[in-house]
Design an enzyme around this catalytic site. Structure first.
Site, short mmCIF file in Angstrom:
data_model
loop_
_atom_site.label_atom_id
_atom_site.label_comp_id
_atom_site.label_asym_id
_atom_site.label_seq_id
_atom_site.Cartn_x
_atom_site.Cartn_y
_atom_site.Cartn_z
N GLU A 1 0.83 -1.19 0.00
CA GLU A 1 0.00 0.00 0.00
C GLU A 1 0.87 1.25 0.00
O GLU A 1 1.93 1.30 0.64
CB GLU A 1 -0.94 0.00 1.22
N CYS B 1 3.65 8.63 0.89
CA CYS B 1 4.18 7.68 1.87
C CYS B 1 4.36 6.34 1.16
O CYS B 1 3.38 5.72 0.74
CB CYS B 1 3.22 7.56 3.04
N CYS C 1 6.35 -6.66 7.47
CA CYS C 1 7.37 -6.04 8.32
C CYS C 1 7.86 -7.08 9.33
O CYS C 1 7.09 -7.95 9.74
CB CYS C 1 6.80 -4.82 9.05
N CYS D 1 6.06 -4.00 15.85
CA CYS D 1 5.71 -2.93 16.78
C CYS D 1 4.24 -3.10 17.19
O CYS D 1 3.36 -3.23 16.33
CB CYS D 1 5.94 -1.57 16.14
N CYS E 1 1.28 -0.94 15.72
CA CYS E 1 1.24 -0.75 14.27
C CYS E 1 0.53 -1.92 13.59
O CYS E 1 0.90 -3.08 13.80
CB CYS E 1 2.66 -0.61 13.73
N CYS F 1 -1.26 6.76 9.50
CA CYS F 1 0.00 6.21 9.98
C CYS F 1 -0.24 4.98 10.86
O CYS F 1 -1.01 5.01 11.81
CB CYS F 1 0.74 7.29 10.78
#
Length: 382
Positions: free
Chosen positions: A107, A120, A127, A131, A134, A361
């Site tokens: 994305e 962005c 990932c 985290c 997230c 975010c």
């Protein structure tokens, strides 16, 4: 860590020219039969057609002879990620779901602002950092993106924005709807260093997309050994996903802290070579109710970063289904910001953008990878 071959190969087996460095493009042209004495000039011409004018067909490269254009078409392609879905938020934010080699998806988000526009971009499918606040971190790492897939995100956005220069006009006269890039999408950029470096060098090249290094910000969760290298080999601005003022809390929020703790991270930031140019480091700090948002946290934060030219971006937590945290109240965020500001640091509170399309975010996550995992878990049927 998963990697891909450096040479971008298209679906039909031809070499994709997108993502090649200037030297790589020159070498590819020589290998296809371009005389070595002409290769630098030809590479420059092709480069400008691809990155300055946004051309995808060799036949349109009119300053090249027809036989040479035919040769290019026989050996090469110009391919960017495929747009699977484009969503537009009520606030104008655009989110692109892009399909890349292997059927994977990433994305990319474009955020329009007055007088500027920020893209962005992602650097990995999934990932590896996990985290806890997230949404992307809940998806396992599938693979790194190639330079073609990284710079291709910029090209796709420029396509959608209609930003390639009109024939006969100087590209510098065009409106810059896409004026800034942030490497804050899916993945940890410094865990895919070479591909990110090559992609950003293409974006900064003055004969192509031509973005200033001061218009590009790389965000890292704290891969300490690569920070100085990023300053030397990329040279863009730096942002750090900080989010906590004690190792105990940061270990839970940003698990990479267990490997490189706050002290070692701050040491690397203080030694960041570009600090000599008085360029500020941006500290990103997501505001989590009752976790990291107290007045004591604010005071510890300004003490920790003492001596580092810095800006503190306070980010209201962007919630997602099943998230284990809540957003701090507006009053709490303002009180935190006031302490930071009175200590001499800019402390803007980021306005959440694109929440209604899960583009804010920390909300990005590939639906394809979720679907594949669901399919693997589904019981077999006869």
């Amino acid at each position: 860590m998963l990697t891909l071959p450096r040479k971008p190969v298209a679906t039909d087996g031809s070499t994709n020219l997108v993502g090649l460095t200037r030297d790589g493009l020159r070498d590819a042209l020589i290998a296809a039969g371009t005389p070595e004495r002409q290769a630098k000039m030809r590479a420059g011409q092709v480069w400008q057609w691809i990155y300055q004018k946004g051309v995808r067909e060799f036949e349109a490269m009119t300053n090249l002879a027809k036989p040479y254009r035919a040769m290019l078409a026989d050996h090469f392609v110009i391919e960017v990620p495929q747009v699977v879905r484009r969503e537009v938020s009520a606030d104008g934010t655009r989110k692109y779901l892009l399909r890349i080699a292997g059927g994977h998806e990433v994305e990319t988000v474009y955020i329009p602002e007055e007088g500027r526009g920020t893209l962005c971009i992602s650097s990995q499918v999934g990932c590896t950092l996990t985290c806890s606040f997230c949404h992307t971190g809940t998806q396992r790492l599938v693979r790194n993106l190639t330079p073609a897939e990284i710079v291709g995100q910029i090209m796709v956005a420029r396509d959608d924005l209609g930003e390639w220069p009109e024939p006969g006009r100087n590209p510098k006269d065009e409106t810059r709807l896409l004026s800034n890039i942030v490497l804050m999408g899916m993945g940890e950029p410094l865990y895919n260093f070479e591909a990110v470096r090559d992609g950003m060098r293409i974006a900064m090249d003055p004969e192509g997309i031509s973005l200033s290094r001061r218009r590009i910000t790389l965000s890292t969760s704290g891969v300490v050994p690569e920070i100085a290298r990023a300053a030397d080999e990329i040279g863009c601005l730096l942002a750090v996903s900080f989010h906590a003022t004690t190792d105990d809390v940061r270990d839970r929020l940003v698990p990479i802290n267990k490997r490189w703790n706050i002290e070692s991270l701050l040491d690397a930031l203080r030694a960041y070579p570009r600090l000599s140019n008085s360029e500020r480091i941006t500290f990103e700090y997501v505001m989590l109710d009752g976790i990291n948002d107290s007045d004591d946290d604010a005071r510890r934060l300004v003490k920790l970063i003492e001596g580092i030219p810095a800006k503190i971006n306070l980010i209201p937590f962007n919630e997602w289904p099943g998230a284990p945290y809540r957003r701090s109240s507006n009053n709490r965020i303002r009180a935190f910001a006031d302490i930071v500001y009175k200590a001499g640091y800019a402390s803007p509170i980021r306005t959440p953008r694109g929440e209604d399309i899960m583009a804010a975010c920390g909300q990005l996550k590939s639906e394809t990878e979720r679907a594949r995992r669901t399919e693997r878990r589904a019981p077999a049927t006869l």
